[in-house]
Design a protein around this motif. Structure first.
Motif, PDB file in Angstrom:
ATOM      1  N   ILE A 149       7.190   1.093  45.212  1.00  0.00           N
ATOM      2  CA  ILE A 149       6.298   0.010  44.765  1.00  0.00           C
ATOM      3  C   ILE A 149       7.037  -0.912  43.798  1.00  0.00           C
ATOM      4  CG2 ILE A 149       4.214  -0.535  43.452  1.00  0.00           C
ATOM      5  CD1 ILE A 149       2.986   2.035  44.562  1.00  0.00           C
ATOM      6  N   GLY A 150       7.838  -0.318  42.893  1.00  0.00           N
ATOM      7  CA  GLY A 150       8.595  -1.131  41.945  1.00  0.00           C
ATOM      8  C   GLY A 150       9.549  -2.073  42.647  1.00  0.00           C
ATOM      9  N   LEU A 151      10.258  -1.580  43.640  1.00  0.00           N
ATOM     10  CA  LEU A 151      11.196  -2.418  44.388  1.00  0.00           C
ATOM     11  C   LEU A 151      10.471  -3.537  45.136  1.00  0.00           C
ATOM     12  CD1 LEU A 151      13.559   0.355  45.779  1.00  0.00           C
ATOM     13  CD2 LEU A 151      14.176  -1.405  44.114  1.00  0.00           C
ATOM     14  N   ILE A 152       9.336  -3.206  45.750  1.00  0.00           N
ATOM     15  CA  ILE A 152       8.566  -4.218  46.486  1.00  0.00           C
ATOM     16  C   ILE A 152       8.081  -5.316  45.547  1.00  0.00           C
ATOM     17  CG2 ILE A 152       6.422  -4.624  47.759  1.00  0.00           C
ATOM     18  CD1 ILE A 152       6.799  -1.853  49.023  1.00  0.00           C
ATOM     19  N   LEU A 153       7.564  -4.924  44.388  1.00  0.00           N
ATOM     20  CA  LEU A 153       7.031  -5.909  43.449  1.00  0.00           C
ATOM     21  C   LEU A 153       8.131  -6.812  42.897  1.00  0.00           C
ATOM     22  CD1 LEU A 153       4.430  -3.761  41.455  1.00  0.00           C
ATOM     23  CD2 LEU A 153       3.946  -5.614  43.052  1.00  0.00           C
ATOM     24  N   VAL A 154       9.259  -6.227  42.513  1.00  0.00           N
ATOM     25  CA  VAL A 154      10.330  -7.014  41.910  1.00  0.00           C
ATOM     26  C   VAL A 154      10.991  -7.932  42.936  1.00  0.00           C
ATOM     27  CG1 VAL A 154      12.633  -6.871  40.880  1.00  0.00           C
ATOM     28  CG2 VAL A 154      10.786  -5.425  40.014  1.00  0.00           C
ATOM     29  N   PHE A 155      11.267  -7.393  44.124  1.00  0.00           N
ATOM     30  CA  PHE A 155      11.967  -8.192  45.137  1.00  0.00           C
ATOM     31  C   PHE A 155      11.025  -9.109  45.920  1.00  0.00           C
ATOM     32  CE2 PHE A 155      15.251  -5.168  44.269  1.00  0.00           C
ATOM     33  CZ  PHE A 155      16.432  -5.833  44.567  1.00  0.00           C
ATOM     34  N   GLY A 156       9.741  -8.773  45.972  1.00  0.00           N
ATOM     35  CA  GLY A 156       8.845  -9.510  46.856  1.00  0.00           C
ATOM     36  C   GLY A 156       7.855 -10.449  46.217  1.00  0.00           C
ATOM     37  N   ASN A 158       8.100 -13.104  44.514  1.00  0.00           N
ATOM     38  CA  ASN A 158       8.371 -14.539  44.629  1.00  0.00           C
ATOM     39  C   ASN A 158       7.965 -15.122  45.972  1.00  0.00           C
ATOM     40  OD1 ASN A 158      11.120 -14.161  42.454  1.00  0.00           O
ATOM     41  ND2 ASN A 158       9.433 -15.581  42.087  1.00  0.00           N
ATOM     42  N   VAL A 159       7.556 -14.263  46.903  1.00  0.00           N
ATOM     43  CA  VAL A 159       7.025 -14.749  48.185  1.00  0.00           C
ATOM     44  C   VAL A 159       5.814 -15.647  47.957  1.00  0.00           C
ATOM     45  CG1 VAL A 159       5.846 -14.023  50.302  1.00  0.00           C
ATOM     46  CG2 VAL A 159       7.914 -12.835  49.545  1.00  0.00           C
ATOM     47  N   PHE A 160       5.036 -15.331  46.922  1.00  0.00           N
ATOM     48  CA  PHE A 160       3.838 -16.125  46.656  1.00  0.00           C
ATOM     49  C   PHE A 160       4.169 -17.559  46.278  1.00  0.00           C
ATOM     50  CE2 PHE A 160       2.269 -11.783  46.042  1.00  0.00           C
ATOM     51  CZ  PHE A 160       1.104 -11.824  46.787  1.00  0.00           C
ATOM     52  N   ASN A 161       5.395 -17.802  45.827  1.00  0.00           N
ATOM     53  CA  ASN A 161       5.800 -19.163  45.483  1.00  0.00           C
ATOM     54  C   ASN A 161       6.027 -20.027  46.714  1.00  0.00           C
ATOM     55  OD1 ASN A 161       7.726 -17.430  43.102  1.00  0.00           O
ATOM     56  ND2 ASN A 161       5.920 -18.635  42.580  1.00  0.00           N
ATOM     57  N   LEU A 162       6.118 -19.398  47.894  1.00  0.00           N
ATOM     58  CA  LEU A 162       6.399 -20.128  49.127  1.00  0.00           C
ATOM     59  C   LEU A 162       5.133 -20.657  49.794  1.00  0.00           C
ATOM     60  CD1 LEU A 162       9.041 -17.673  50.663  1.00  0.00           C
ATOM     61  CD2 LEU A 162       9.432 -19.651  49.181  1.00  0.00           C
ATOM     62  N   LYS A 176      -3.061 -15.876  39.998  1.00  0.00           N
ATOM     63  CA  LYS A 176      -2.327 -16.267  38.800  1.00  0.00           C
ATOM     64  C   LYS A 176      -2.192 -15.107  37.820  1.00  0.00           C
ATOM     65  CE  LYS A 176      -3.474 -21.202  38.851  1.00  0.00           C
ATOM     66  NZ  LYS A 176      -4.202 -22.284  38.149  1.00  0.00           N
ATOM     67  N   VAL A 177      -3.286 -14.415  37.548  1.00  0.00           N
ATOM     68  CA  VAL A 177      -3.274 -13.335  36.561  1.00  0.00           C
ATOM     69  C   VAL A 177      -2.359 -12.200  36.995  1.00  0.00           C
ATOM     70  CG1 VAL A 177      -4.674 -11.541  35.467  1.00  0.00           C
ATOM     71  CG2 VAL A 177      -5.526 -13.884  35.595  1.00  0.00           C
ATOM     72  N   PHE A 178      -2.363 -11.892  38.285  1.00  0.00           N
ATOM     73  CA  PHE A 178      -1.598 -10.738  38.748  1.00  0.00           C
ATOM     74  C   PHE A 178      -0.181 -11.073  39.206  1.00  0.00           C
ATOM     75  CE2 PHE A 178      -5.815  -8.889  38.857  1.00  0.00           C
ATOM     76  CZ  PHE A 178      -5.575  -7.585  38.414  1.00  0.00           C
ATOM     77  N   PHE A 179       0.065 -12.318  39.653  1.00  0.00           N
ATOM     78  CA  PHE A 179       1.367 -12.605  40.242  1.00  0.00           C
ATOM     79  C   PHE A 179       2.074 -13.840  39.689  1.00  0.00           C
ATOM     80  CE2 PHE A 179      -0.175  -9.842  43.691  1.00  0.00           C
ATOM     81  CZ  PHE A 179       0.955  -9.057  43.893  1.00  0.00           C
ATOM     82  N   THR A 180       1.379 -14.931  39.431  1.00  0.00           N
ATOM     83  CA  THR A 180       2.070 -16.204  39.227  1.00  0.00           C
ATOM     84  C   THR A 180       1.790 -16.886  37.891  1.00  0.00           C
ATOM     85  OG1 THR A 180       0.287 -17.478  40.295  1.00  0.00           O
ATOM     86  CG2 THR A 180       2.025 -16.619  41.717  1.00  0.00           C
ATOM     87  N   GLY A 251      14.003 -16.527  45.148  1.00  0.00           N
ATOM     88  CA  GLY A 251      14.206 -15.737  43.948  1.00  0.00           C
ATOM     89  C   GLY A 251      13.794 -16.414  42.668  1.00  0.00           C
ATOM     90  N   ASP A 252      13.362 -17.674  42.733  1.00  0.00           N
ATOM     91  CA  ASP A 252      12.891 -18.374  41.540  1.00  0.00           C
ATOM     92  C   ASP A 252      11.961 -19.498  41.974  1.00  0.00           C
ATOM     93  OD1 ASP A 252      13.939 -18.392  38.443  1.00  0.00           O
ATOM     94  OD2 ASP A 252      13.134 -20.335  39.042  1.00  0.00           O
ATOM     95  N   PRO A 253      10.799 -19.651  41.312  1.00  0.00           N
ATOM     96  CA  PRO A 253       9.855 -20.703  41.723  1.00  0.00           C
ATOM     97  C   PRO A 253      10.377 -22.118  41.507  1.00  0.00           C
ATOM     98  CG  PRO A 253       9.127 -19.637  39.702  1.00  0.00           C
ATOM     99  CD  PRO A 253      10.265 -18.818  40.230  1.00  0.00           C
ATOM    100  N   ALA A 254      11.370 -22.253  40.610  1.00  0.00           N
ATOM    101  CA  ALA A 254      11.957 -23.575  40.359  1.00  0.00           C
ATOM    102  C   ALA A 254      13.414 -23.543  40.785  1.00  0.00           C
ATOM    103  CB  ALA A 254      11.844 -23.943  38.883  1.00  0.00           C
TER     104      ALA A 254
END
Length: 395
Positions: A149-156, A158-162, A176-180, A251-254
Motif C-alpha cells: 500500500i505504501g508503494l502504491i500511494l507514494v508512486f501512484g 500523482n496520477v490524480f494530477n493527470l 483534495k483532503v485525501f490526495f491533492t 511525478g510532480d503536479p507542476a
C-alpha cells in the motif's frame, strides 16, 4: 555492555540523530514564517524572484516532514515488536486519534494564538495522526500489505494530477483532503475556517514505507546488511528523483520550468511540490535520509549526541517550539512599534504583512530558539527514561 546491546543502541541512536537533525532544521522554516520580512508576500522557491540564500533556507527544510513521517513509520514498526499485533494496532489507533486532536487544539493555537480558533491549520501532525489510524488497520492484515500500500500511494498518487477535478463539490473536497490538498481552505461559517495543507494519503504512504524498512532495524538484523540496504535503496531513490526530473513528464503536479539562465534552471530543478508531496519531492528527500541513516549509525561525537537529544523527544520539542516562537513574535511585534489595533491578522495573530526582519536576523532567532530548547529537551528525555507513566508513550 555486550555486543548485542551495543548494536541495538547504535541502531536506535541513528534514528534519534537523524530525527533530531530534521527537528532542528524544521524550526528554521517556522522561524522564517514568523519573522522574515517577505514570508507573507513572496514565494522563497520561485526562481524568478528569490535569492540563492532564501531559496536554500526554504529548500533545506523540505527534508524535514518526509524524514519525520518516514521515521515515525520506522519507530511504529520497532514499537510493535514489543507488543502483540492487537496491542500494537490499538496503540497506533489511539495515538493517531490523539495526534489529530493535538493538531487541532494545541498546535493550531500555538501557530495562530487565536483563542477563538477562527483559522484551524492542519499540517504534519494531522497527517501523521491519520496515517497511524490507517497503519493500525493495515498492519493487522500483514506487514507485506503495509509495504505494498505504501508503494502504491507514494508512486501512484500523482496520477490524480493527470485528470480534472470532479465537478461534484463533495467528491472534489474528499479528493483534495485525501490526495491533492495544496492549501485547501474549508469554510465552517463566515468567521471560522480550516486550512488543510497536508493531503492525508500521500503522507500515509511515506509512513507505510518507513514501517516497511523497519525489519532492517530489528535487533537480530546484521548491521552491515542494513547499511548496505539503506545505501542501495537510498541511492536508487535519488537516481529516481534525477531521472523523473529530467524526463519531466510524471511525478510532480507542476512540471519543471525551463529558463535561459543556468542559476534559475538549477533552482527550478530542485523546486518540487510539497503540497501535496509529489513523488519527485519524496524521492528527493527520503533518498538522502536513507543514505544518512546508513552513514551515521557508527558516528558518536558531540554533535550527534546533541542532535539525538532533540530526536528522542520530537513531539515535546515540536509543540514547545511553536509557542516559544510565537511568544517571541509578540515581544518583537510591540518592540518594533506595532499597536493592539494591528494584532488581528489571519491566520497568525501578531503577524502583520509589513512586519519582519532580514534573513540573517531570522537565522539568529532560529539558533537562539534551538539552543534554548536543548536543556528542556534533555530534561524531558531523562524523565521519559526514568519514568513509566502510561501517558509518556503519547508524548
Amino acid at each position: 555492555m555486550n555486543a548485542d546491546l551495543t548494536t541495538t543502541s547504535k541502531r536506535i541512536l541513528s534514528i534519534d540523530i537523524l530525527r533530531g537533525l530534521v527537528m532542528i532544521i524544521m524550526a528554521l522554516d517556522h522561524t522564517r514564517d514568523f519573522f522574515h520580512i517577505g514570508a507573507m508576500t513572496g514565494d522563497p522557491l520561485n526562481p524568478d524572484t528569490t535569492t540563492g540564500m532564501l531559496f536554500f533556507t526554504r529548500w533545506i527544510t523540505h527534508f524535514c516532514a518526509p524524514t519525520f513521517v518516514f521515521l515515525s513509520g520506522l519507530s511504529a514498526y520497532l514499537s510493535a515488536q514489543k507488543k502483540t499485533p492487537a496491542q500494537a494496532s490499538l496503540f497506533l489507533l489511539k495515538r493517531g486519534i490523539w495526534l489529530i486532536f493535538i493538531e487541532i487544539a494545541v498546535i493550531s493555537l500555538g501557530l495562530t494564538f487565536n483563542l477563538q480558533y477562527n483559522f484551524i491549520i492542519l499540517q504534519v501532525i494531522w497527517a501523521i495522526g491519520w496515517s497511524m489510524v490507517f497503519l493500525a488497520l493495515a498492519s493487522r492484515i500483514s506487514y507485506r500489505m503495509v509495504l505494498i500500500i505504501g508503494l502504491i500511494l507514494v508512486f501512484g498518487h500523482n496520477v490524480f494530477n493527470l485528470f480534472p477535478e470532479p465537478k461534484d463539490a463533495t467528491a472534489g473536497m474528499i479528493l483534495k483532503v485525501f490526495f491533492t490538498a495544496s492549501g485547501t481552505v474549508v469554510p465552517l461559517n463566515s468567521n471560522h475556517f480550516i486550512g488543510v495543507f497536508y493531503a492525508i494519503l500521500p503522507w500515509t504512504g511515506v509512513m507505510f514505507l518507513g514501517y516497511g524498512i523497519g525489519i532492517w532495524f530489528k535487533r537480530n538484523y546484521e548491521a552491515k546488511i542494513r547499511q548496505r540496504n539503506l545505501l542501495i535503496v537510498g541511492s536508487l531513490t535519488v537516481l529516481l528523483f534525477i531521472g523523473l526530473r529530467l524526463i519531466n513528464v510524471y511525478g510532480d503536479p507542476a512540471p519543471r520550468k525551463e529558463y535561459h539562465d543556468l542559476f534559475k534552471n538549477l533552482l527550478a530543478f530542485f523546486n518540487v511540490s510539497k503540497y501535496p508531496p509529489s513523488l519527485e519531492y519524496l524521492a528527493m528527500t527520503i533518498g538522502p535520509a536513507m543514505l544518512i541513516l546508513a552513514v551515521i549509525e557508527n558516528l558518536n561525537n558531540r554533535f550527534t549526541r546533541i542532535t539525538s537529544v532533540y530526536g528522542a523527544v520530537p513531539f515535546f520539542y515540536y509543540v514547545i517550539h511553536f509557542y516559544l516562537l510565537h511568544t517571541l513574535l509578540v515581544v518583537l511585534f510591540f518592540a518594533t512599534g506595532y499597536s493592539t489595533k494591528e494584532i488581528v491578522q489571519i491566520p497568525f495573530l501578531f503577524r502583520p504583512v509589513t512586519f519582519g526582519f532580514s534573513l540573517p536576523f531570522v537565522y539568529l532567532i532560529w539558533i537562539c530558539v534551538v539552543v534554548s530548547l536543548y536543556l528542556p529537551c534533555r530534561w524531558f528525555k531523562k524523565y521519559k527514561e526514568t519514568h513509566r507513566q502510561w501517558w509518556l508513550s503519547y508524548v
